[in-house]
Design a protein around this motif. Structure first.
Motif, mmCIF file in Angstrom:
data_model
loop_
_atom_site.group_PDB
_atom_site.id
_atom_site.type_symbol
_atom_site.label_atom_id
_atom_site.label_comp_id
_atom_site.label_asym_id
_atom_site.label_seq_id
_atom_site.Cartn_x
_atom_site.Cartn_y
_atom_site.Cartn_z
ATOM 1 N N PHE A 98 0.805 -1.213 0.000
ATOM 2 C CA PHE A 98 0.000 0.000 0.000
ATOM 3 C C PHE A 98 0.847 1.277 0.000
ATOM 4 C CE2 PHE A 98 -3.250 -3.017 1.722
ATOM 5 C CZ PHE A 98 -4.078 -2.990 0.610
ATOM 6 N N ALA A 133 -5.131 3.307 3.492
ATOM 7 C CA ALA A 133 -4.299 2.103 3.607
ATOM 8 C C ALA A 133 -4.452 1.467 4.984
ATOM 9 C CB ALA A 133 -2.837 2.437 3.330
ATOM 10 N N THR A 137 -5.855 -2.343 5.796
ATOM 11 C CA THR A 137 -5.025 -3.357 6.457
ATOM 12 C C THR A 137 -5.570 -3.793 7.815
ATOM 13 O OG1 THR A 137 -3.581 -1.673 7.410
ATOM 14 C CG2 THR A 137 -2.923 -2.597 5.293
#
Length: 141
Positions: A98, A133, A137
């Motif tokens: 990312f 990001a 995640t």
């Protein structure tokens, strides 16, 4: 969290690229694959040497997802939950990729927007994309 001014910068930049999602997204992916060839492993459906139509199609999907995030800055987790599930549980994308995509995104924006992409806008987009990001995640844990 983004400040009101940072949100305004993110929205202003998005207004400049809206309508060009396919072209910008294709360029983003091509830049990612060129600078970080190891990232191609997550795009096997594009083949070894993706053609322009494939890049445009997938690039548009990537940028459309960014557009969803732009529209839902206050509710990123809810807006991106299906995408987070996909990347973590189905695609199993290494989260280390990312930041690489974020770097390429900044270069793409700067190359197209040039003087319109101010330092303040870049900082707001960096913070925004980093939040995106992080949300993507969270499903890995």
């Amino acid at each position: 969290m983004l400040s009101a001014q940072e949100r305004a910068h993110v929205a202003q930049v998005w207004d400049l690229i809206a309508g060009h999602e396919a072209a910008f997204g294709a360029e983003l992916l091509l830049r990612l694959f060129t600078v970080y060839p190891s990232t191609k492993i997550y795009f096997k459906h594009l083949g070894v040497c993706p053609d322009e139509a494939q890049l445009l199609t997938h690039g548009q999907r990537v940028l459309q997802a960014v557009g969803v995030a732009v529209q839902h800055t206050d509710h990123l987790r809810a807006a991106l939950s299906p995408l987070a599930d996909l990347h973590a549980q189905v695609l199993r994308v290494d989260p280390a990729n990312f930041p690489l995509l974020i770097q390429c995104f900044h270069v793409m924006l700067a190359s197209h927007l040039q003087g319109e992409f101010t330092v303040q806008m870049q900082a707001a987009w960096d913070k925004f994309l980093t939040e995106v990001a992080m949300v993507l995640t969270e499903k890995y844990r």
